[in-house]
Design an enzyme around this catalytic site. Structure first.
Site, PDB file in Angstrom:
ATOM      1  N   LYS A 243      36.058  39.330  51.378  1.00 34.23           N
ATOM      2  CA  LYS A 243      37.371  38.674  51.500  1.00 34.23           C
ATOM      3  C   LYS A 243      37.774  38.423  52.953  1.00 34.23           C
ATOM      4  CE  LYS A 243      38.984  39.281  46.939  1.00 34.23           C
ATOM      5  NZ  LYS A 243      39.718  40.029  45.951  1.00 34.23           N
ATOM      6  N   ARG A 278      34.341  45.766  42.526  1.00 42.23           N
ATOM      7  CA  ARG A 278      33.917  44.420  42.106  1.00 42.23           C
ATOM      8  C   ARG A 278      33.175  43.783  43.274  1.00 42.23           C
ATOM      9  NH1 ARG A 278      35.605  39.210  42.481  1.00 42.23           N
ATOM     10  NH2 ARG A 278      35.289  37.892  40.664  1.00 42.23           N
TER      11      ARG A 278
HETATM   12  N1  HH2 Z   1      38.921  38.760  43.339  1.00 44.46           N
HETATM   13  C1  HH2 Z   1      38.469  37.529  43.035  1.00 44.46           C
HETATM   14  C2  HH2 Z   1      38.345  37.131  41.706  1.00 44.46           C
HETATM   15  N2  HH2 Z   1      38.634  37.967  40.707  1.00 44.46           N
HETATM   16  N3  HH2 Z   1      39.362  40.080  39.962  1.00 44.46           N
HETATM   17  C3  HH2 Z   1      39.809  41.319  40.236  1.00 44.46           C
HETATM   18  N4  HH2 Z   1      40.105  42.154  39.245  1.00 44.46           N
HETATM   19  N5  HH2 Z   1      39.968  41.746  41.524  1.00 44.46           N
HETATM   20  C4  HH2 Z   1      39.700  40.961  42.587  1.00 44.46           C
HETATM   21  O1  HH2 Z   1      39.883  41.408  43.738  1.00 44.46           O
HETATM   22  C5  HH2 Z   1      39.221  39.633  42.328  1.00 44.46           C
HETATM   23  C6  HH2 Z   1      39.074  39.224  40.977  1.00 44.46           C
HETATM   24  C7  HH2 Z   1      38.119  36.584  44.134  1.00 44.46           C
HETATM   25  O2  HH2 Z   1      36.775  36.654  44.435  1.00 44.46           O
HETATM   26  P1  HH2 Z   1      35.659  35.633  43.915  1.00 44.46           P
HETATM   27  O3  HH2 Z   1      35.518  35.711  42.431  1.00 44.46           O
HETATM   28  O4  HH2 Z   1      34.407  35.859  44.652  1.00 44.46           O
HETATM   29  O5  HH2 Z   1      36.190  34.217  44.369  1.00 44.46           O
HETATM   30  P2  HH2 Z   1      36.844  32.989  43.615  1.00 44.46           P
HETATM   31  O6  HH2 Z   1      38.162  33.432  43.073  1.00 44.46           O
HETATM   32  O7  HH2 Z   1      36.968  31.947  44.699  1.00 44.46           O
HETATM   33  O8  HH2 Z   1      35.917  32.579  42.502  1.00 44.46           O
END
Ligand code: HH2
Length: 299
Positions: A243, A278
């Site tokens: 992040k 995660r």
């Molecule tokens: N962060 C993201 C997405 N889902 N779910 C939970 N429970 N906690 C988190 O911190 C979280 C999440 C963001 O990361 P990522 O899936 O890599 O990115 P994007 O939302 O751009 O797909």
């Protein structure tokens, strides 16, 4: 669930032995109705999106995403989190049908291989369809603010990850403010958890939502409060992977280059009692946690 001394921040020397339980209202693929583990387990991320902030557009075909999920399990992931909508700051929403088109075949493919799948969605219809395909739990970045999401989880006997987000992804990083970030976020999560459990959701996982409407300072304060949140007795999930606040602290521009910063944040959270991390990079986390656990108590 009630508070348990094993989750208290003062128990940092036993973080790798602390037992965590996630209860399901219907059997998992192998027949079990709960998952039990010690220390911090890994939730591996499979994003089937064109635009996720660190790994968007990685898969040409659903079978590639299934293969990637299976690799994460081989590397040590307890759960694979499948998402079809980017929630990065400023991301445009995706409609239900588009999101279902992205995730359902990947969920089904992983479930067919016996994988415990969580579906990362804030849409009740998408969650319902994914649960019908055999997903075991729902990861709701909107923190169960839609009452229909609670209903969907309760009806399917599916636990929910309740994540805190300020506003929505389009606007959340525009000058986020709190009276007291730890107290405000904790209060939100506990109230949402109570509502969900009262409505019949079998168990909940709490997540402060790092980066979802938070400044660097907010994120660091929330990470440091992991133990206090865990002391309320629900498993705590921490998602710091790649992040931007880590990029800001460590001076790393590209999300995919933030593994070192991610490991430091996640080991810190694990020692404070996080039950789930995660992560995009499962193998390096498995290694780091194994060494941290082996060193524990030997100094
Ligand atoms: N962060 C993201 C997405 N889902 N779910 C939970 N429970 N906690 C988190 O911190 C979280 C999440 C963001 O990361 P990522 O899936 O890599 O990115 P994007 O939302 O751009 O797909």
């Amino acid at each position: 669930m009630t508070a348990d001394a094993t989750f208290a921040p003062a128990a940092a020397d036993r973080w790798h032995e602390a037992e965590h339980v996630l209860r399901f209202g219907r059997p998992l693929p192998g027949g079990a109705v709960e998952l039990r583990w010690r220390g911090a387990a890994l939730m591996g991320v499979v994003n089937v999106t064109p635009d996720s902030f660190s790994d968007g557009g990685a898969f040409e075909h659903p079978r590639d995403a299934v293969a990637a999920g299976l690799r994460l399990v081989e590397q040590g992931a307890l759960v694979v989190d499948v998402g079809g909508e980017s929630t990065r700051p400023g991301a445009a929403p995706v409609d239900d049908d588009e999101e279902m088109g992205r995730v359902l075949s990947v969920v089904a493919g992983l479930v067919a291989e016996g994988v415990v799948v969580s579906v990362d969605t804030r849409k009740p219809r998408v969650a319902e369809a994914a649960l019908a395909e055999g997903a075991a739990l729902v990861n709701d970045v909107a923190g169960l603010r839609d009452a229909r999401m609670v209903e969907v989880c309760a009806n399917a006997g599916a636990p929910a990850v309740v994540m805190h987000m300020l506003g929505d992804p389009r606007t959340m990083q525009a000058d986020p403010r709190y009276d007291d970030v730890v107290a405000d976020v904790t209060g939100y999560l506990l109230a949402a958890a109570e509502r969900a459990l009262a409505a019949g959701v079998p168990s909940v996982v709490l997540d402060v939502g790092l980066g979802f409407g938070k400044t660097v300072e907010h994120n660091l304060a929330l990470l440091n409060a992991t133990g206090a949140l865990a002391a309320h007795g629900h498993p705590v999930l921490v998602g710091a992977s790649r992040k931007s606040f880590l990029g800001r602290v460590a001076g790393v521009e590209r999300p995919a280059d933030r593994l070192g910063a991610t490991l430091a944040a996640h080991l810190h959270a694990a020692r404070l009692g996080a039950a789930l991390l995660r992560v995009h990079d499962v193998e390096p986390h498995r290694q780091a946690l194994a060494v941290a656990a082996a060193l524990e108590g030997r100094a």
